[in-house]
Design a protein around this motif. Structure first.
Motif, PDB file in Angstrom:
ATOM      1  N   ARG A  45       0.824  -1.212   0.000  1.00 11.22           N
ATOM      2  CA  ARG A  45       0.000   0.000   0.000  1.00 11.22           C
ATOM      3  C   ARG A  45       0.859   1.265   0.000  1.00 11.22           C
ATOM      4  NH1 ARG A  45      -5.400  -1.451   1.585  1.00 11.22           N
ATOM      5  NH2 ARG A  45      -5.474  -3.644   2.239  1.00 11.22           N
ATOM      6  N   GLY A  48       1.416   2.096  -3.459  1.00 10.58           N
ATOM      7  CA  GLY A  48       0.174   1.818  -4.171  1.00 10.58           C
ATOM      8  C   GLY A  48       0.020   2.557  -5.476  1.00 10.58           C
ATOM      9  N   ALA A  85      -1.950  -0.432  -5.226  1.00 13.32           N
ATOM     10  CA  ALA A  85      -3.223  -0.264  -4.515  1.00 13.32           C
ATOM     11  C   ALA A  85      -4.259  -1.272  -4.997  1.00 13.32           C
ATOM     12  CB  ALA A  85      -3.738   1.162  -4.694  1.00 13.32           C
ATOM     13  N   ASP A  86      -4.309  -1.501  -6.320  1.00 17.69           N
ATOM     14  CA  ASP A  86      -5.225  -2.502  -6.863  1.00 17.69           C
ATOM     15  C   ASP A  86      -4.928  -3.884  -6.277  1.00 17.69           C
ATOM     16  OD1 ASP A  86      -6.369  -0.622  -8.587  1.00 17.69           O
ATOM     17  OD2 ASP A  86      -4.990  -1.104 -10.224  1.00 17.69           O
ATOM     18  N   ALA A  88      -3.432  -4.712  -3.525  1.00 16.25           N
ATOM     19  CA  ALA A  88      -3.780  -4.807  -2.108  1.00 16.25           C
ATOM     20  C   ALA A  88      -5.281  -4.902  -1.892  1.00 16.25           C
ATOM     21  CB  ALA A  88      -3.205  -3.612  -1.352  1.00 16.25           C
ATOM     22  N   GLU A  89      -6.042  -4.044  -2.557  1.00 13.61           N
ATOM     23  CA  GLU A  89      -7.471  -3.956  -2.286  1.00 13.61           C
ATOM     24  C   GLU A  89      -8.271  -5.063  -2.959  1.00 13.61           C
ATOM     25  OE1 GLU A  89      -9.062  -2.153  -0.208  1.00 13.61           O
ATOM     26  OE2 GLU A  89      -7.292  -1.056   0.463  1.00 13.61           O
ATOM     27  N   ARG A  90      -7.858  -5.487  -4.153  1.00 12.24           N
ATOM     28  CA  ARG A  90      -8.666  -6.420  -4.928  1.00 12.24           C
ATOM     29  C   ARG A  90      -8.217  -7.879  -4.794  1.00 12.24           C
ATOM     30  NH1 ARG A  90      -9.227  -4.000 -10.870  1.00 12.24           N
ATOM     31  NH2 ARG A  90     -10.825  -5.654 -10.973  1.00 12.24           N
ATOM     32  N   GLN A  93      -6.233  -8.098   0.382  1.00  7.85           N
ATOM     33  CA  GLN A  93      -7.157  -7.965   1.498  1.00  7.85           C
ATOM     34  C   GLN A  93      -8.284  -8.991   1.453  1.00  7.85           C
ATOM     35  OE1 GLN A  93      -6.486  -5.714   4.142  1.00  7.85           O
ATOM     36  NE2 GLN A  93      -7.881  -7.224   5.040  1.00  7.85           N
TER      37      GLN A  93
END
Length: 452
Positions: A45, A48, A85-86, A88-90, A93
């Protein structure tokens, strides 16, 4: 409780650590992932804004995808390139959420040892479980027991300094307000203002430096970036391999990074200073002057971005008996394959438990940390590492020693990677180290990118 009933402690909930947990679960083993940050992929992140040079199809672990499938998770378009960021988030996580209470956040590992045995003691050593000392977010301490330890904590938190001898240059710490060790996020207004219209030194020669140079060149051509200029500081000279593999790289976006750096130089947005190993950082009013080991003094700059690589934090592993190469701080069996003193190839054949084992049984350094100070690590490599290790811990030696991955070629080969040694490097214009040709990237690929 017997050792076999204890969890396998995984340090770090990044891409490789979470993949390790997924493979352990798939093998019927109980992982406990200790993550210092407040969320999965905390280090990812922090970069990110940077786009990976691997596609989605290359950064999703098969065992992780198997865990995610029952939740309705659908892998993003495999031909496209995620940002940090993609990723990590998609992916990271959601995977962490599936693993649930097998992950503890805010748990910083401060020491690992054998229960009742410091590194000196031989007696009955291998029969003792590991003891893992952690500091929690509220400052309290705990000791946990583990049957095995997989350290996937990475190297992000320990960037290498500017000094050419591996130590901070004189004055580097004093100039810290003007020195960054990260690729700037120029979409952030405050960061953009820091570099817009300024003269910035970029120290380094890898993918991160390429990305920073390309970003500053883009800023220089924007409406608010007039006067932006980069000074690219290289410890080596410029040769055919300086800009990477170009069109010969089987990861097109990785090849494009070097071409973007070359375009920044050719377009006049960056000046290259070669054979410069920084010894000191001096003040010139509000600006900084870099002084080389050879006495050269460069024209003043406003900012410095140091991207000279990363190094592993081994401090919390001091009580373990690790077999590490004295140069790279990587496992001794792996080091010859990735040593930039011997070659500049970024491609390493897939490896697993054999190359990653240590004199201390059942402890493994994986992911970025397994490479020590060597560059060019791919997420796919980490996934193969932990697949093999999980198989070994489950007693399936045949699967542990089986190779289940083919890695892409970099298109860069030959030559000593740290110093210019003509006798060790092929001549420009020959072989895969010749100057890269123009490259057009397919749909969905970034103009400039970095990462895994």
């Amino acid at each position: 409780m017997s050792d076999q009933q204890l969890p396998v402690v995984v340090i770090g909930a990044g891409p490789t650590g979470l993949a390790a947990a997924a493979h352990l679960v798939g093998r019927g083993l109980d992982p406990l992932v200790l993550e210092a940050g407040a969320a999965a992929g905390s280090a990812v992140r922090e970069w990110g804004h940077v786009r990976l040079f691997s596609t989605w199809s290359e950064v999703v672990d098969p065992a992780a995808e198997k865990l995610l499938a029952p939740t309705g998770w659908v892998r993003p378009d495999g031909a496209t390139y995620p940002s940090g960021a993609d990723w990590a988030e998609r992916y990271l996580q959601p995977l962490a959420d599936v693993l649930g209470d097998r992950i503890r956040y805010g748990a910083t590992v401060t020491g690992v040892s054998r229960a009742g045995r410091d590194r000196i003691v031989d007696a009955d050593r291998e029969s003792q479980p590991f003891t893992v000392l952690i500091e929690t977010a509220d400052g309290s301490e705990e000791r946990l027991l583990a049957r095995a330890v997989i350290d996937a904590s990475g190297t992000w938190a320990t960037p290498s300094p500017m000094g050419g001898d591996g130590l901070p240059a004189l004055g580097e710490k004093a100039a810290s307000a003007r020195v960054s060790y990260r690729i700037p996020d120029l979409k952030d207004p405050a960061v953009r203002a820091r570099y817009a219209g300024k003269r910035t030194a970029v120290v380094g020669s890898g993918a991160s430096a390429f990305t920073a140079l390309a970003a500053l060149a883009d800023l220089a051509t924007s409406d608010d970036g007039a006067g932006t200029h980069a000074v690219w500081i290289l410890r080596r000279g410029i040769s055919g391999s300086t800009f990477g593999g170009g069109a010969a790289d089987q990861l097109p976006a990785r090849g494009a990074l070097g071409l973007a750096a070359k375009a920044a130089v050719d377009g006049g947005h960056a000046d290259a200073v070669t054979g410069f190993r920084t010894a000191a950082v001096e003040r010139d009013g509000e600006r900084l002057v870099l002084v080389g080991e050879d006495g050269r003094r460069l024209d003043p700059v406003d900012e410095v971005i140091v991207l000279t690589g990363l190094r592993p934090d081994l401090s919390f592993l001091n009580e373990l008996r690790l077999g590490l190469d004295e140069r790279l701080q990587a496992p001794v069996a792996l080091a010859p394959l990735i040593d930039p003193n011997q070659h500049s190839c970024g491609t390493v054949y897939p490896h697993g438990v054999h190359e990653l084992s240590h004199p201390e049984k059942d402890v493994y350094l994986v992911g970025m940390k397994s490479y020590g100070r060597a560059p060019t690590f791919l997420a796919m490599t980490g996934y193969e590492q932990v697949r093999s290790i999980a198989a070994a811990l489950a007693g399936d030696r045949e699967a542990a020693e089986r190779v289940e991955l083919t890695l892409p070629e970099t298109g860069v080969c030959g030559g000593a990677g740290l110093f210019d040694e003509p006798e060790a490097s092929p001549a420009d214009g020959g072989g895969c180290c010749s100057t890269p040709a123009t490259l057009t990237i397919g749909t969905g690929a970034p103009a400039s990118s970095g990462g895994c």
